[in-house]
Enzyme design. Structure first.
Site, PDB file in Angstrom:
ATOM      1  CD  GLN A 270      -3.163   1.026   2.003  1.00 56.62           C
ATOM      2  OE1 GLN A 270      -3.182   0.222   2.801  1.00 56.62           O
ATOM      3  NE2 GLN A 270      -3.999   1.925   1.999  1.00 56.62           N
ATOM      4  CG  PHE A 271       1.175   3.755  -3.652  1.00 57.63           C
ATOM      5  CD1 PHE A 271       0.954   5.314  -3.770  1.00 57.63           C
ATOM      6  CD2 PHE A 271       0.302   3.005  -4.426  1.00 57.63           C
ATOM      7  CE1 PHE A 271       0.153   5.738  -4.296  1.00 57.63           C
ATOM      8  CE2 PHE A 271      -0.766   3.527  -4.956  1.00 57.63           C
ATOM      9  CZ  PHE A 271      -0.905   4.822  -5.176  1.00 57.63           C
ATOM     10  CB  THR A 272      -2.172   5.235  -0.003  1.00 59.97           C
ATOM     11  OG1 THR A 272      -2.667   4.150   0.539  1.00 59.97           O
ATOM     12  CG2 THR A 272      -2.526   5.203  -1.437  1.00 59.97           C
TER      13      THR A 272
END
Length: 147
Positions: A78-80
């Site tokens: 999850q890059f967010t």
């Protein structure tokens, strides 16, 4: 690396109406990789999570690790988690590692957990995923290898 570790009774990830990964009791981990992360970050984080004692023992105290309860992990990239939100209303993800860096580190992180005898299920790196879980407690721990 940043990891949001949630103790769960069960969790699953679905991609295009197909279950990609599914676990019973254990951890659901959202993992973000920073542009400056290295294998050392993955090693440190995998060790910390494998040894995290947040499962209840016979006295009801959070004293057992995921290994002690033979639990499993659902690991989701999850890059967010590296969203920068200070300016404006649209988050910037400039500090998140590019896929050519993030994907191998995410995969290595999962391999390190498996090498410690933990069952690991995953989603698909970069895919649009639907994640469902039943949070247990709730118990949620956030790790950041830069802090």
């Amino acid at each position: 690396m940043r990891a949001v570790v949630q103790r769960v009774k069960h969790a699953r990830v679905t991609i295009k109406d197909t279950i990609s990964g599914q676990i019973e009791q254990g951890f659901m981990i959202l993992l973000g990789v920073h542009e400056e992360d290295t294998l050392e970050d993955a090693q440190y984080l995998a060790k910390k999570i494998a040894q995290l004692r947040v499962f209840e023992d016979e006295d009801g105290k959070m004293n057992l690790s995921i290994q002690d309860i033979s639990g499993a992990i659902l690991s989701i990239s999850q890059f967010t988690l590296y969203a920068q939100t200070k300016k404006g209303n649209r988050p910037s993800f400039i500090k998140a590692a590019r896929p050519e860096i993030a994907k191998p580190l995410y995969e290595q992180f999962n391999t390190l957990l498996i090498e410690q005898g933990i069952t690991v299920e995953t989603g698909e790196f970069g895919a649009d995923m639907a994640v469902e879980l039943l949070n247990d407690g709730p118990v949620t721990i956030v790790y950041d290898t830069k802090e």
